[in-house]
Design a protein around this motif. Sequence first.
Motif, mmCIF file in Angstrom:
data_model
loop_
_atom_site.group_PDB
_atom_site.id
_atom_site.type_symbol
_atom_site.label_atom_id
_atom_site.label_comp_id
_atom_site.label_asym_id
_atom_site.label_seq_id
_atom_site.Cartn_x
_atom_site.Cartn_y
_atom_site.Cartn_z
ATOM 1 N N GLU A 43 0.832 -1.208 0.000
ATOM 2 C CA GLU A 43 0.000 0.000 0.000
ATOM 3 C C GLU A 43 0.865 1.257 0.000
ATOM 4 O O GLU A 43 0.510 2.265 -0.616
ATOM 5 N N TYR A 44 1.998 1.204 0.696
ATOM 6 C CA TYR A 44 2.920 2.337 0.677
ATOM 7 C C TYR A 44 3.367 2.621 -0.746
ATOM 8 O O TYR A 44 3.412 3.782 -1.192
ATOM 9 N N ILE A 50 2.353 10.112 2.971
ATOM 10 C CA ILE A 50 2.689 11.509 3.188
ATOM 11 C C ILE A 50 3.924 11.824 2.341
ATOM 12 O O ILE A 50 4.838 11.000 2.266
ATOM 13 N N PRO A 51 3.963 12.964 1.669
ATOM 14 C CA PRO A 51 5.104 13.277 0.809
ATOM 15 C C PRO A 51 6.447 13.123 1.517
ATOM 16 O O PRO A 51 6.604 13.511 2.678
ATOM 17 N N PHE A 125 -2.819 9.783 10.942
ATOM 18 C CA PHE A 125 -2.897 9.863 9.487
ATOM 19 C C PHE A 125 -4.325 10.125 9.004
ATOM 20 O O PHE A 125 -4.543 10.888 8.051
ATOM 21 N N ASN A 126 -5.308 9.492 9.618
ATOM 22 C CA ASN A 126 -6.694 9.693 9.197
ATOM 23 C C ASN A 126 -7.119 11.150 9.352
ATOM 24 O O ASN A 126 -7.810 11.707 8.494
ATOM 25 N N LEU A 127 -6.722 11.778 10.452
ATOM 26 C CA LEU A 127 -7.052 13.183 10.682
ATOM 27 C C LEU A 127 -6.249 14.077 9.746
ATOM 28 O O LEU A 127 -6.750 15.112 9.286
ATOM 29 N N TYR A 128 -5.014 13.702 9.468
ATOM 30 C CA TYR A 128 -4.185 14.425 8.500
ATOM 31 C C TYR A 128 -4.875 14.428 7.132
ATOM 32 O O TYR A 128 -4.993 15.467 6.473
ATOM 33 N N PRO A 134 -1.369 17.575 2.209
ATOM 34 C CA PRO A 134 -0.838 16.926 0.998
ATOM 35 C C PRO A 134 -0.615 15.419 1.138
ATOM 36 O O PRO A 134 -0.190 14.928 2.183
ATOM 37 N N LEU A 135 -0.893 14.719 0.058
ATOM 38 C CA LEU A 135 -0.628 13.288 -0.053
ATOM 39 C C LEU A 135 0.095 13.015 -1.357
ATOM 40 O O LEU A 135 -0.141 13.683 -2.367
#
Length: 303
Positions: A43-44, A50-51, A125-128, A134-135
């Motif tokens: 998945e990564y 995250i960038p 991560f979910n809140l991010y 940015p993703l």
Amino acid sequence: MSLYKLLSPKAFVELLQKETVRRVIPVDSTWYLPNLKRDGKKEYLEVERIPNAVYFDIDRIKDTNSPYPHMAPTIEQFNKGMSELGITKDDVLVVYDRIGTFSAPRCAWTLSMFGHNPVFLLNNFNLYKKAGYPLDTAKKTTYSGYETTSYKAHINLCSENVVSYETILDLVQKGNLKKKYNVYDARSLGRFEGREPEPRPNFPSGHISGTQPLPFTELLVESNALPESPEATKKKIEQVYKNLDDTFDPTKPTIVMCGTGVSACIVKTALEYAGITDVKLYDGSWTEWVLRSPPDLLANNRD
């Protein structure tokens, strides 16, 4: 006392903007239980991250000589893994996992045990993602975009922060585990009570005599995040204690465990965030106990 700190998505983005001297490197440590049949590494590479994140594989940067799944690595194994990721000792590391709060605390704990500083745990991560930060969704072929380094950790704090199987066995056989420690198991209540199967095939559920259930899921709030403040975390823990009829003696040190030493680090993080000190990890956890304990102790694992 925790050697890493929680960081909100907003604070993380502000850190990226303010830090002009050191590199701020996100560390994706997503790992799934075997029964979920998902691959965090895949998945990564193929989904999102995250960038500028690297991927820290807790299935690889571990004690590969141990028969148990996630034992802490040797300092040589740790240095090799960090060097391959291109990390230097000056880097600011911000750890996360795509579940929200699951395997990232284990990764943050490992980094801290070998003296990396600073280490932050992104909450989460979910809140991010929900905040629209940015993703990076481009396909990748490597687990790091940085050049290989020669990372050199010089300390290993595991001996003073990990409880061995031999210590647990001795305490249980003498009837002293509950007398001398607060011991909490982070697995689900059903697994703890022997009513639900373990995620590993043909593996018995139950618990070690003298331990108490403290399912990590009960400590999380919205989006699988930890509560946003020490006060809220303490209140959450106290409510879970009450619901489960757990006890906590502040005069005793605390031990946390789970299936393989991963989700126990969530409970450890929460306890320490709430102000509880002297919390150690039984790294081998339930898996090691089942595979090594005498038949008479294993037969009484549902007391």
